[in-house]
Design a protein around this motif. Sequence first.
Motif, PDB file in Angstrom:
ATOM      1  N   PRO A 171       0.787  -1.159   0.129  1.00  0.00           N
ATOM      2  CA  PRO A 171      -0.051   0.044  -0.062  1.00  0.00           C
ATOM      3  C   PRO A 171       0.712   1.399  -0.003  1.00  0.00           C
ATOM      4  O   PRO A 171       0.468   2.236  -0.472  1.00  0.00           O
ATOM      5  CB  PRO A 171      -0.886  -0.049   1.137  1.00  0.00           C
ATOM      6  N   SER A 172       2.103   1.471   0.735  1.00  0.00           N
ATOM      7  CA  SER A 172       2.760   2.683   0.766  1.00  0.00           C
ATOM      8  C   SER A 172       3.494   2.697  -0.452  1.00  0.00           C
ATOM      9  O   SER A 172       3.658   3.872  -1.031  1.00  0.00           O
ATOM     10  CB  SER A 172       3.736   2.320   1.999  1.00  0.00           C
ATOM     11  N   LYS A 173       4.080   1.725  -1.233  1.00  0.00           N
ATOM     12  CA  LYS A 173       4.596   1.650  -2.475  1.00  0.00           C
ATOM     13  C   LYS A 173       3.516   2.278  -3.426  1.00  0.00           C
ATOM     14  O   LYS A 173       3.871   3.256  -4.363  1.00  0.00           O
ATOM     15  CB  LYS A 173       4.994   0.406  -2.804  1.00  0.00           C
ATOM     16  N   GLU A 174       1.965   1.757  -3.433  1.00  0.00           N
ATOM     17  CA  GLU A 174       1.297   2.209  -4.326  1.00  0.00           C
ATOM     18  C   GLU A 174       0.959   3.699  -3.988  1.00  0.00           C
ATOM     19  O   GLU A 174       0.599   4.599  -5.146  1.00  0.00           O
ATOM     20  CB  GLU A 174      -0.323   1.656  -4.049  1.00  0.00           C
ATOM     21  N   LEU A 175       0.875   4.310  -2.859  1.00  0.00           N
ATOM     22  CA  LEU A 175       0.620   5.490  -2.526  1.00  0.00           C
ATOM     23  C   LEU A 175       1.722   6.435  -2.890  1.00  0.00           C
ATOM     24  O   LEU A 175       1.561   7.508  -3.601  1.00  0.00           O
ATOM     25  CB  LEU A 175       0.391   5.592  -1.175  1.00  0.00           C
ATOM     26  N   THR A 176       2.890   5.963  -2.875  1.00  0.00           N
ATOM     27  CA  THR A 176       4.084   6.492  -3.320  1.00  0.00           C
ATOM     28  C   THR A 176       4.094   6.940  -4.785  1.00  0.00           C
ATOM     29  O   THR A 176       4.628   7.931  -5.320  1.00  0.00           O
ATOM     30  CB  THR A 176       5.537   6.058  -2.898  1.00  0.00           C
TER      31      THR A 176
ATOM     32  N   LEU B 175       3.897  10.339  -6.722  1.00  0.00           N
ATOM     33  CA  LEU B 175       4.907  10.958  -7.550  1.00  0.00           C
ATOM     34  C   LEU B 175       4.302  11.304  -9.074  1.00  0.00           C
ATOM     35  O   LEU B 175       4.475  12.025  -9.596  1.00  0.00           O
ATOM     36  CB  LEU B 175       5.995   9.718  -7.875  1.00  0.00           C
ATOM     37  N   SER B 176       3.325  10.510  -9.332  1.00  0.00           N
ATOM     38  CA  SER B 176       2.715  10.925 -10.596  1.00  0.00           C
ATOM     39  C   SER B 176       1.688  11.800 -10.657  1.00  0.00           C
ATOM     40  O   SER B 176       2.076  12.717 -11.576  1.00  0.00           O
ATOM     41  CB  SER B 176       1.552   9.677 -11.020  1.00  0.00           C
ATOM     42  N   ALA B 177       1.220  12.198  -9.393  1.00  0.00           N
ATOM     43  CA  ALA B 177       0.327  13.564  -9.279  1.00  0.00           C
ATOM     44  C   ALA B 177       1.259  14.785  -9.381  1.00  0.00           C
ATOM     45  O   ALA B 177       0.867  15.640  -9.978  1.00  0.00           O
ATOM     46  CB  ALA B 177      -0.511  13.190  -8.112  1.00  0.00           C
ATOM     47  N   LEU B 178       2.411  14.663  -8.622  1.00  0.00           N
ATOM     48  CA  LEU B 178       3.200  15.654  -8.576  1.00  0.00           C
ATOM     49  C   LEU B 178       3.920  15.931 -10.016  1.00  0.00           C
ATOM     50  O   LEU B 178       3.789  17.144 -10.330  1.00  0.00           O
ATOM     51  CB  LEU B 178       4.282  15.438  -7.536  1.00  0.00           C
TER      52      LEU B 178
ATOM     53  N   HIS C 289     -20.344  -0.074 -16.192  1.00  0.00           N
ATOM     54  CA  HIS C 289     -21.092  -0.644 -17.401  1.00  0.00           C
ATOM     55  C   HIS C 289     -20.326  -1.132 -18.410  1.00  0.00           C
ATOM     56  O   HIS C 289     -20.761  -2.289 -18.880  1.00  0.00           O
ATOM     57  CB  HIS C 289     -21.704   0.934 -18.035  1.00  0.00           C
ATOM     58  N   CYS C 290     -18.755  -0.635 -18.547  1.00  0.00           N
ATOM     59  CA  CYS C 290     -18.053  -1.334 -19.626  1.00  0.00           C
ATOM     60  C   CYS C 290     -17.194  -2.521 -18.982  1.00  0.00           C
ATOM     61  O   CYS C 290     -16.382  -3.102 -19.568  1.00  0.00           O
ATOM     62  CB  CYS C 290     -17.058  -0.116 -20.020  1.00  0.00           C
ATOM     63  N   ASP C 291     -17.502  -2.886 -17.660  1.00  0.00           N
ATOM     64  CA  ASP C 291     -16.673  -3.868 -17.114  1.00  0.00           C
ATOM     65  C   ASP C 291     -15.200  -3.714 -17.030  1.00  0.00           C
ATOM     66  O   ASP C 291     -14.463  -4.642 -17.288  1.00  0.00           O
ATOM     67  CB  ASP C 291     -17.164  -5.265 -17.666  1.00  0.00           C
ATOM     68  N   VAL C 292     -14.588  -2.626 -16.810  1.00  0.00           N
ATOM     69  CA  VAL C 292     -13.352  -2.341 -16.856  1.00  0.00           C
ATOM     70  C   VAL C 292     -12.991  -1.738 -15.326  1.00  0.00           C
ATOM     71  O   VAL C 292     -13.748  -0.802 -14.792  1.00  0.00           O
ATOM     72  CB  VAL C 292     -12.619  -1.507 -17.687  1.00  0.00           C
ATOM     73  N   LYS C 293     -11.466  -2.025 -14.760  1.00  0.00           N
ATOM     74  CA  LYS C 293     -11.211  -1.417 -13.646  1.00  0.00           C
ATOM     75  C   LYS C 293     -10.766   0.261 -13.776  1.00  0.00           C
ATOM     76  O   LYS C 293     -10.971   1.005 -13.140  1.00  0.00           O
ATOM     77  CB  LYS C 293      -9.986  -2.329 -12.948  1.00  0.00           C
ATOM     78  N   ASP C 294     -10.243   0.448 -14.921  1.00  0.00           N
ATOM     79  CA  ASP C 294      -9.495   1.709 -14.926  1.00  0.00           C
ATOM     80  C   ASP C 294      -9.500   1.884 -16.720  1.00  0.00           C
ATOM     81  O   ASP C 294      -9.638   1.054 -17.349  1.00  0.00           O
ATOM     82  CB  ASP C 294      -7.813   1.599 -14.861  1.00  0.00           C
ATOM     83  N   SER C 295      -9.629   3.316 -16.755  1.00  0.00           N
ATOM     84  CA  SER C 295     -10.125   3.666 -18.347  1.00  0.00           C
ATOM     85  C   SER C 295      -8.803   3.222 -19.213  1.00  0.00           C
ATOM     86  O   SER C 295      -8.842   3.137 -20.500  1.00  0.00           O
ATOM     87  CB  SER C 295     -10.384   5.358 -18.359  1.00  0.00           C
ATOM     88  N   SER C 296      -7.313   3.234 -18.712  1.00  0.00           N
ATOM     89  CA  SER C 296      -6.393   2.650 -19.405  1.00  0.00           C
ATOM     90  C   SER C 296      -5.149   2.403 -18.192  1.00  0.00           C
ATOM     91  O   SER C 296      -5.479   2.514 -16.756  1.00  0.00           O
ATOM     92  CB  SER C 296      -5.907   3.501 -20.446  1.00  0.00           C
ATOM     93  N   HIS C 297      -4.019   2.212 -18.601  1.00  0.00           N
ATOM     94  CA  HIS C 297      -2.924   2.056 -17.419  1.00  0.00           C
ATOM     95  C   HIS C 297      -1.897   3.184 -18.156  1.00  0.00           C
ATOM     96  O   HIS C 297      -0.535   2.675 -17.859  1.00  0.00           O
ATOM     97  CB  HIS C 297      -2.429   0.578 -17.802  1.00  0.00           C
ATOM     98  N   LEU C 298      -2.241   4.272 -18.636  1.00  0.00           N
ATOM     99  CA  LEU C 298      -1.243   5.086 -19.019  1.00  0.00           C
ATOM    100  C   LEU C 298      -0.515   6.086 -17.963  1.00  0.00           C
ATOM    101  O   LEU C 298       0.693   6.261 -18.105  1.00  0.00           O
ATOM    102  CB  LEU C 298      -2.078   6.235 -19.922  1.00  0.00           C
ATOM    103  N   ILE C 299      -1.299   6.072 -16.721  1.00  0.00           N
ATOM    104  CA  ILE C 299      -0.625   6.910 -15.608  1.00  0.00           C
ATOM    105  C   ILE C 299      -0.284   5.923 -14.548  1.00  0.00           C
ATOM    106  O   ILE C 299      -1.329   5.561 -13.817  1.00  0.00           O
ATOM    107  CB  ILE C 299      -1.525   7.997 -15.276  1.00  0.00           C
ATOM    108  N   PRO C 300       0.995   5.701 -14.332  1.00  0.00           N
ATOM    109  CA  PRO C 300       1.307   4.971 -13.116  1.00  0.00           C
ATOM    110  C   PRO C 300       0.602   5.312 -11.693  1.00  0.00           C
ATOM    111  O   PRO C 300       0.522   6.436 -11.409  1.00  0.00           O
ATOM    112  CB  PRO C 300       2.744   5.036 -12.914  1.00  0.00           C
ATOM    113  N   GLY C 301      -0.166   4.377 -11.196  1.00  0.00           N
ATOM    114  CA  GLY C 301      -0.911   4.661  -9.950  1.00  0.00           C
ATOM    115  C   GLY C 301      -2.317   5.375  -9.884  1.00  0.00           C
ATOM    116  O   GLY C 301      -2.760   5.293  -9.083  1.00  0.00           O
ATOM    117  N   HIS C 302      -2.564   5.728 -11.144  1.00  0.00           N
ATOM    118  CA  HIS C 302      -3.848   6.320 -11.377  1.00  0.00           C
ATOM    119  C   HIS C 302      -4.668   5.875 -12.432  1.00  0.00           C
ATOM    120  O   HIS C 302      -5.839   6.196 -12.471  1.00  0.00           O
ATOM    121  CB  HIS C 302      -3.576   8.034 -11.939  1.00  0.00           C
TER     122      HIS C 302
END
Length: 285
Positions: free
Chosen positions: A17-22, A26-29, A244-257
């Motif tokens: 979890p801490s690695k995921e938050l990091t 970092l991606s957000a910054l 509705h589209c049965d997906v977890k994320d819209s894509s995997h373009l942004i690490p952590g987001h």
Amino acid sequence: MVADEGSSLPSNSKSAPSKELTTRVLSALAMAAVALLTAYQGGWAFALFWLAAGIAIMVEWTDMIGVAPRRPVQGLLGLGLAALMVPLLTDAGFGPWATAGVVLAAGGSLLARGTSSKLWTASGFVYAALIVLIPPIVRAHPDLGILGLLWMFAVVWATDVAAYFTGRALGGPKLCPAISPKKTWSGFMGGVFAATLSGLLVAWSGQRFGLSLPFGLFGTAVLSVVASVASQAGDLGESALKRHCDVKDSSHLIPGHGGVMDRLDGFWAVCLIMAVVLLTIPLAA
């Protein structure tokens, strides 16, 4: 996107979890730094930044709904979004280029197979167009300018961060478990409170530098509350679309987001609020 307050990984991996938050931080910054730098520069750099974001959102939307033929449809929609940007950067009249954008979008929608797919494709273009148009318009607006843009950023970012940490710290009743089971009312209220303070801080700081928003401090506070609620509603709306589209994320373009839609769903909703504001500013001036 307003983060899921209670998100965590299996307890047998305490460092995960801490690695995921990091990674998220970092991606957000990094994204915030690029957004602020291009906002400061304005002009082509800023407009192209949001055109790229809009095209990425359109691609993610059409990928999620499974439009076919995918690349030809995405190509036409991308050209349509680019056409909408031209009059914001040149002296070209808005009417002809807006017409070209709509025609290209209509062509891409009609090319999609199936009536439902055509409607979803057209909706995706409209969704992406708001992201392409509103930030540059706000940046160039004489009554809003960079201060209005900074207010938008502050409200969305404060909502996101405060909702995440308040929800994790306080927990409590779920906000909308059928759509996003980890979001709580405590996170919602924490986000609204932080967004209001941040919006006021931006307006107050602008006054120290001779800048002002056309709403006054009280109006800014009210609008910050509305924008924070809209931001969190935008996140729930995108969560509903993903379900509705049965997906977890819209894509995997942004690490952590996840994808660009995952990151900008709340900002999109605030862009919608600003579109309404832009129509009313001349009446209030």
